[in-house]
Design an enzyme around this catalytic site. Structure first.
Site, PDB file in Angstrom:
ATOM      1  N   ARG A 101       1.309  -1.290   0.269  1.00  0.00           N
ATOM      2  CA  ARG A 101       0.043   0.011   0.230  1.00  0.00           C
ATOM      3  C   ARG A 101       1.083   0.710  -0.132  1.00  0.00           C
ATOM      4  O   ARG A 101       2.192   1.471   0.689  1.00  0.00           O
ATOM      5  CB  ARG A 101      -0.627   0.185   1.656  1.00  0.00           C
ATOM      6  CG  ARG A 101      -1.828   1.506   1.079  1.00  0.00           C
ATOM      7  CD  ARG A 101      -2.729   1.602   1.943  1.00  0.00           C
ATOM      8  NE  ARG A 101      -4.020   0.458   1.534  1.00  0.00           N
ATOM      9  CZ  ARG A 101      -4.877   0.782   2.503  1.00  0.00           C
ATOM     10  NH1 ARG A 101      -5.680   1.520   3.098  1.00  0.00           N
ATOM     11  NH2 ARG A 101      -5.795  -0.419   1.350  1.00  0.00           N
ATOM     12  N   HIS A 128      -7.242   0.640  -7.102  1.00  0.00           N
ATOM     13  CA  HIS A 128      -7.214  -0.742  -5.683  1.00  0.00           C
ATOM     14  C   HIS A 128      -8.143  -1.990  -5.961  1.00  0.00           C
ATOM     15  O   HIS A 128      -9.089  -1.961  -5.907  1.00  0.00           O
ATOM     16  CB  HIS A 128      -8.701   0.111  -4.744  1.00  0.00           C
ATOM     17  CG  HIS A 128      -8.000   0.123  -3.289  1.00  0.00           C
ATOM     18  ND1 HIS A 128      -7.271  -1.333  -2.923  1.00  0.00           N
ATOM     19  CD2 HIS A 128      -8.786   0.118  -2.741  1.00  0.00           C
ATOM     20  CE1 HIS A 128      -7.657  -1.366  -1.498  1.00  0.00           C
ATOM     21  NE2 HIS A 128      -8.888  -0.672  -0.674  1.00  0.00           N
ATOM     22  N   GLN A 131      -9.903  -4.444  -3.348  1.00  0.00           N
ATOM     23  CA  GLN A 131     -10.870  -3.860  -3.297  1.00  0.00           C
ATOM     24  C   GLN A 131     -12.382  -4.523  -4.633  1.00  0.00           C
ATOM     25  O   GLN A 131     -13.005  -4.529  -4.123  1.00  0.00           O
ATOM     26  CB  GLN A 131     -11.233  -2.452  -2.394  1.00  0.00           C
ATOM     27  CG  GLN A 131     -12.441  -2.218  -2.996  1.00  0.00           C
ATOM     28  CD  GLN A 131     -12.945  -2.648  -1.315  1.00  0.00           C
ATOM     29  OE1 GLN A 131     -12.238  -2.306  -0.278  1.00  0.00           O
ATOM     30  NE2 GLN A 131     -14.226  -3.062  -1.051  1.00  0.00           N
ATOM     31  N   ASP A 224     -17.450   5.858  -2.142  1.00  0.00           N
ATOM     32  CA  ASP A 224     -16.046   6.439  -1.368  1.00  0.00           C
ATOM     33  C   ASP A 224     -15.851   7.602  -0.736  1.00  0.00           C
ATOM     34  O   ASP A 224     -16.402   8.347  -1.394  1.00  0.00           O
ATOM     35  CB  ASP A 224     -15.049   5.375  -2.603  1.00  0.00           C
ATOM     36  CG  ASP A 224     -13.423   5.807  -1.970  1.00  0.00           C
ATOM     37  OD1 ASP A 224     -13.797   5.444  -0.149  1.00  0.00           O
ATOM     38  OD2 ASP A 224     -12.733   5.362  -2.914  1.00  0.00           O
ATOM     39  N   CYS A 263     -16.631   1.160   0.495  1.00  0.00           N
ATOM     40  CA  CYS A 263     -15.797  -0.124   0.062  1.00  0.00           C
ATOM     41  C   CYS A 263     -15.247   0.627   1.787  1.00  0.00           C
ATOM     42  O   CYS A 263     -14.188  -0.281   2.115  1.00  0.00           O
ATOM     43  CB  CYS A 263     -14.751   0.141  -0.706  1.00  0.00           C
ATOM     44  SG  CYS A 263     -14.115   1.969  -1.037  1.00  0.00           S
ATOM     45  N   ARG A 291     -13.439  -8.958   1.172  1.00  0.00           N
ATOM     46  CA  ARG A 291     -12.080  -9.046   1.630  1.00  0.00           C
ATOM     47  C   ARG A 291     -11.432 -10.204   1.571  1.00  0.00           C
ATOM     48  O   ARG A 291     -10.338 -10.845   1.224  1.00  0.00           O
ATOM     49  CB  ARG A 291     -12.081  -7.685   2.332  1.00  0.00           C
ATOM     50  CG  ARG A 291     -12.127  -6.676   1.730  1.00  0.00           C
ATOM     51  CD  ARG A 291     -11.696  -5.868   0.477  1.00  0.00           C
ATOM     52  NE  ARG A 291     -10.716  -6.085  -0.308  1.00  0.00           N
ATOM     53  CZ  ARG A 291     -10.386  -4.335   0.150  1.00  0.00           C
ATOM     54  NH1 ARG A 291     -10.318  -4.138   1.314  1.00  0.00           N
ATOM     55  NH2 ARG A 291      -8.202  -5.035   0.329  1.00  0.00           N
TER      56      ARG A 291
HETATM   57  N1   CP Z   1     -11.468  -0.297   1.940  1.00  0.00           N
HETATM   58  C1   CP Z   1     -10.118  -0.364   2.366  1.00  0.00           C
HETATM   59  O1   CP Z   1      -9.113  -0.941   1.285  1.00  0.00           O
HETATM   60  O2   CP Z   1     -10.263  -0.698   3.978  1.00  0.00           O
HETATM   61  P1   CP Z   1      -8.266  -0.800   4.887  1.00  0.00           P
HETATM   62  O3   CP Z   1      -8.126   1.151   4.115  1.00  0.00           O
HETATM   63  O4   CP Z   1      -9.084  -0.009   6.211  1.00  0.00           O
HETATM   64  O5   CP Z   1      -7.774  -0.472   4.331  1.00  0.00           O
END
Ligand code: CP
Length: 306
Positions: A101, A128, A131, A224, A263, A291
Site C-alpha cells: 500500500r 485498488h 477492493q 467512496d 468500500c 475482502r
Molecule cells: N477499503 C479499504 O481498503 O479499507 P482499508 O483502508 O481499511 O484497508
C-alpha cells in the site's frame, strides 16, 4: 513466471471470473483452499493506514499456511531514500511475495519490475484492484449471473476506486455508470482501459457529470470517501462533490430495492448520509467481510500458478 496484481487488467476476463466464482466456493466452505502458502513468507509494506486490507490479507496468508511480515515504511531504509529497485532486489533474497500500500503507483510498478516475487497492489493513488475484485464478488454472491443485467452506478470522487471500477466494468462485462464532477474525474487511462475491455466483453462503461443520470433506475449505488488518504484539496473538493452525496433524495431515482455499497472507511455526512449508511450497513459489512474470502482466492490463484 511470477504473477503480479498491480491493476485489474493483470487478469483476463476468464481469470477474473474464475477468482470470483472460486471465492464463492471458498466462502461457502465447499472447497478448502488448502495450504498453498505453506513454507512461504509474504511481506506487507504499508505506507498508509489500513484496517480491512491489512487484516484480511494477514488472516488469509496465515490460513493458507503462510507467514506474514508487516513492514511500515518508516521502519525500512525506504524512509531514508533507498530505492524501489534496491529494496525489491534485496527482498527477493528473503521473501516469496509482497503486498504493497503506497501513495505512488509509479513506485509500485518500479518495485514490481525489480522483484523476483509476485507483487500485489493493496492500494495506490491510481488503483485498488483487491477492493473492486472483492466488490464484484459481493455482487455476484447476491445476484449471481444476473450481475451482468444490473445497472451499477458509482457516484463521487474520481479516485483510485473509481478508476478500478471503470476497468472492472469492462473486464467483467458489466453495465457501469460513473458520475464524478468534471474537476475530480477519473484517470483517462483507466477509462480507456474500461472502454477497450468492454468492446471485448460486451460491457457498457459510461462516464457522466450528472449523478441523477447515473443513479436513475440503478440496481446498485456505490460510493467512496471524497477525501482519500493524502488528498489535500479539501474545500474545493467538498464544494464540487456536494451534489454527489448518496442520500435519500439521490436514491429516490434508483430502482426500488437498490443496494448501496461503500468500500469503507466512510465519512458519514459527506459522501453518504448516516441514515442511508445504516439502512444498507448489512450489505456494506458483508462487502468488508468478503475482502478476506477474495484475498484467499486471489492468493490461491497467484501461488497455485507458481
Ligand atoms: N477499503 C479499504 O481498503 O479499507 P482499508 O483502508 O481499511 O484497508
Amino acid at each position: 513466471m511470477k504473477r503480479d496484481f498491480i491493476d485489474l487488467w493483470n487478469l483476463d476476463p476468464e481469470e477474473a471470473w474464475y477468482i470470483v466464482k472460486r471465492t464463492k466456493e471458498i466462502k461457502k466452505g465447499k472447497e478448502d483452499p488448502g495450504r498453498v502458502l505453506e513454507g512461504k513468507n509474504l511481506a506487507l509494506i504499508f505506507t498508509k493506514p489500513s484496517t480491512r486490507t491489512r487484516v484480511s490479507f494477514e488472516v488469509a496468508i496465515n490460513s493458507l499456511g503462510g507467514n506474514s511480515i508487516f513492514l511500515q515504511e518508516k521502519e525500512l531504509q525506504l524512509s531514508r531514500g533507498e530505492s524501489a529497485q534496491d529494496t525489491a532486489r534485496t527482498l527477493t533474497k528473503y521473501i516469496d511475495g509482497v503486498i504493497v500500500r503506497n501513495h505512488s503507483h509509479t513506485w509500485l510498478e518500479e518495485f514490481a519490475k525489480w522483484s523476483g516475487f509476485p507483487v500485489i497492489n493493496a492500494l495506490t493513488n491510481k488503483s485498488h484492484p483487491c477492493q473492486v475484485l472483492s466488490d464484484v464478488f459481493t455482487l455476484y454472491e447476491r445476484f449471481g449471473e444476473d450481475i451482468k443485467n444490473l445497472k451499477i452506478a458509482y457516484v463521487g470522487d474520481g479516485n483510485n476506486v473509481c478508476n478500478t471500477w471503470l476497468v472492472a466494468g469492462g473486464l467483467f462485462g458489466l453495465d457501469l455508470f460513473v458520475a464524478t464532477p468534471e474537476s475530480f474525474g477519473p484517470d483517462s487511462y483507466y477509462l480507456q482501459a474500461g472502454l477497450d475491455l468492454s468492446n471485448y466483453t460486451g460491457g457498457n462503461v459510461y462516464l457522466t457529470t450528472n449523478p441523477v443520470e447515473a443513479v436513475r433506475d440503478a440496481d446498485v449505488v456505490y460510493t467512496d470517501v471524497w477525501l482519500s488518504m493524502g488528498d489535500d484539496s479539501e474545500d474545493s473538493k467538498r464544494e464540487a462533490l456536494k451534489d454527489f452525496q448518496v442520500n435519500d433524495k439521490l436514491l429516490s431515482h434508483a430502482k426500488e430495492g437498490v443496494v448501496v455499497m461503500h468500500c469503507l472507511p466512510a465519512k458519514k455526512g459527506e459522501e453518504i448520509t448516516p441514515e442511508v449508511f445504516e439502512r444498507h450497513s448489512e450489505f456494506i459489512f458483508t462487502q468488508a467481510e468478503n475482502r478476506l474470502h477474495t484475498q484467499k482466492a486471489l492468493l490461491e490463484f497467484i501461488y497455485g500458478h507458481q
